[in-house]
Design a protein around this motif. Sequence first.
Motif, PDB file in Angstrom:
ATOM      1  N   LYS A 223      44.976  33.580  33.763  1.00 23.78           N
ATOM      2  CA  LYS A 223      44.967  32.593  34.845  1.00 23.78           C
ATOM      3  C   LYS A 223      45.317  33.217  36.192  1.00 23.78           C
ATOM      4  O   LYS A 223      46.182  32.732  36.919  1.00 23.78           O
ATOM      5  N   LEU A 224      44.676  34.337  36.491  1.00 20.28           N
ATOM      6  CA  LEU A 224      44.800  35.030  37.768  1.00 20.28           C
ATOM      7  C   LEU A 224      46.204  35.544  38.056  1.00 20.28           C
ATOM      8  O   LEU A 224      46.643  35.585  39.204  1.00 20.28           O
ATOM      9  N   VAL A 225      46.914  35.935  36.990  1.00 23.08           N
ATOM     10  CA  VAL A 225      48.234  36.528  37.189  1.00 23.08           C
ATOM     11  C   VAL A 225      48.315  37.836  36.406  1.00 23.08           C
ATOM     12  O   VAL A 225      47.978  37.869  35.220  1.00 23.08           O
TER      13      VAL A 225
ATOM     14  N   HIS B  14      39.780  38.234  44.082  1.00 22.28           N
ATOM     15  CA  HIS B  14      40.777  37.173  44.269  1.00 22.28           C
ATOM     16  C   HIS B  14      42.023  37.831  44.853  1.00 22.28           C
ATOM     17  O   HIS B  14      42.960  38.143  44.122  1.00 22.28           O
ATOM     18  N   PRO B  15      41.991  38.083  46.184  1.00 24.50           N
ATOM     19  CA  PRO B  15      43.065  38.893  46.779  1.00 24.50           C
ATOM     20  C   PRO B  15      44.463  38.276  46.644  1.00 24.50           C
ATOM     21  O   PRO B  15      45.448  38.935  46.940  1.00 24.50           O
ATOM     22  N   ASN B  16      44.527  37.026  46.180  1.00 23.70           N
ATOM     23  CA  ASN B  16      45.862  36.434  45.948  1.00 23.70           C
ATOM     24  C   ASN B  16      46.479  36.912  44.629  1.00 23.70           C
ATOM     25  O   ASN B  16      47.620  36.594  44.323  1.00 23.70           O
TER      26      ASN B  16
END
Lengths: 104, 174
Positions: free
Chosen positions: A32-34, A93-95
């Motif tokens: 999940k993008l972590v 996804h630079p975050n």
Amino acid sequence: MKAGALTLFGALALAFVARPVSAATIEVTIDKLVFSPASVEAKVGDTIEWVNKDALAHTATVKGGWEVMIAPKSKGRTTLKTAGAVDYFCRFHPNMKGHLDVSP
Amino acid sequence: MFNRPTAALAGLLLVSAAPLAQAADKPTDPQIAHIAYTAGTIDIEAAKLAIKKSKTKEIVDFAKDMERDHVAVNKQALDLVKKLKVTPEDNATSQSLTKAAKEERAKLAKLKGAAFDKAYIESEVAYHKQVDSALETLLIPSASNAELKSLLETGLKIFQGHEQHAEHVAGMLK
């Protein structure tokens, strides 16, 4: 026979002591993008294995440095070649951000 | 004889009036699913146009990233509604999104070269801002199914990333 066994044991012991510390493989999971763990301590020669659980492609990118592409639901590998502390991110996804401390 | 059933009916109407009034401003899960899917489709269409029209590597690469991510997210959304046995329901928000996107695409289609690149990437920044704010303030708080809420939350992280990515590309073009 006994002496032979002892010699063999001695050779094994010597091989064990003389063998350089083997490089480790450190797993960093992407879910999940972590990036998890977000911060990793490693040594030059170690390999980071990126395990991407998302349905999206991600990258681990060091600005002005290396980049690894990690396809959806698969793995990517990076062998660490230089010592130092680096911040990395996903170019798509630079975050998504992570940090590596690489000791010599 | 008719008094009691009438009273009961009136009581029922009174009870059901409250959720109906809420439904006017708070979308239901089938509506949220439709809005999320529609928003994804709009960005895929915009990406396809950019891949076809732009000659700038950064723009084409960005558009390919958008197409790939939004196709993946929409597939997850479809898999989820199938699993939950929810039928996405068309609604005023989806319709106004589609209408605005059609106008935006028509505007972009007339542009060429650097003017197209600039207009496309700026519309991507604005569009993702709009979608992120809708997710944060309306769609996520309104979702009642936990899995739908979780997918929307992941979606928000993805699209916030897209917003930053688009801002980065916009900065490079200047």
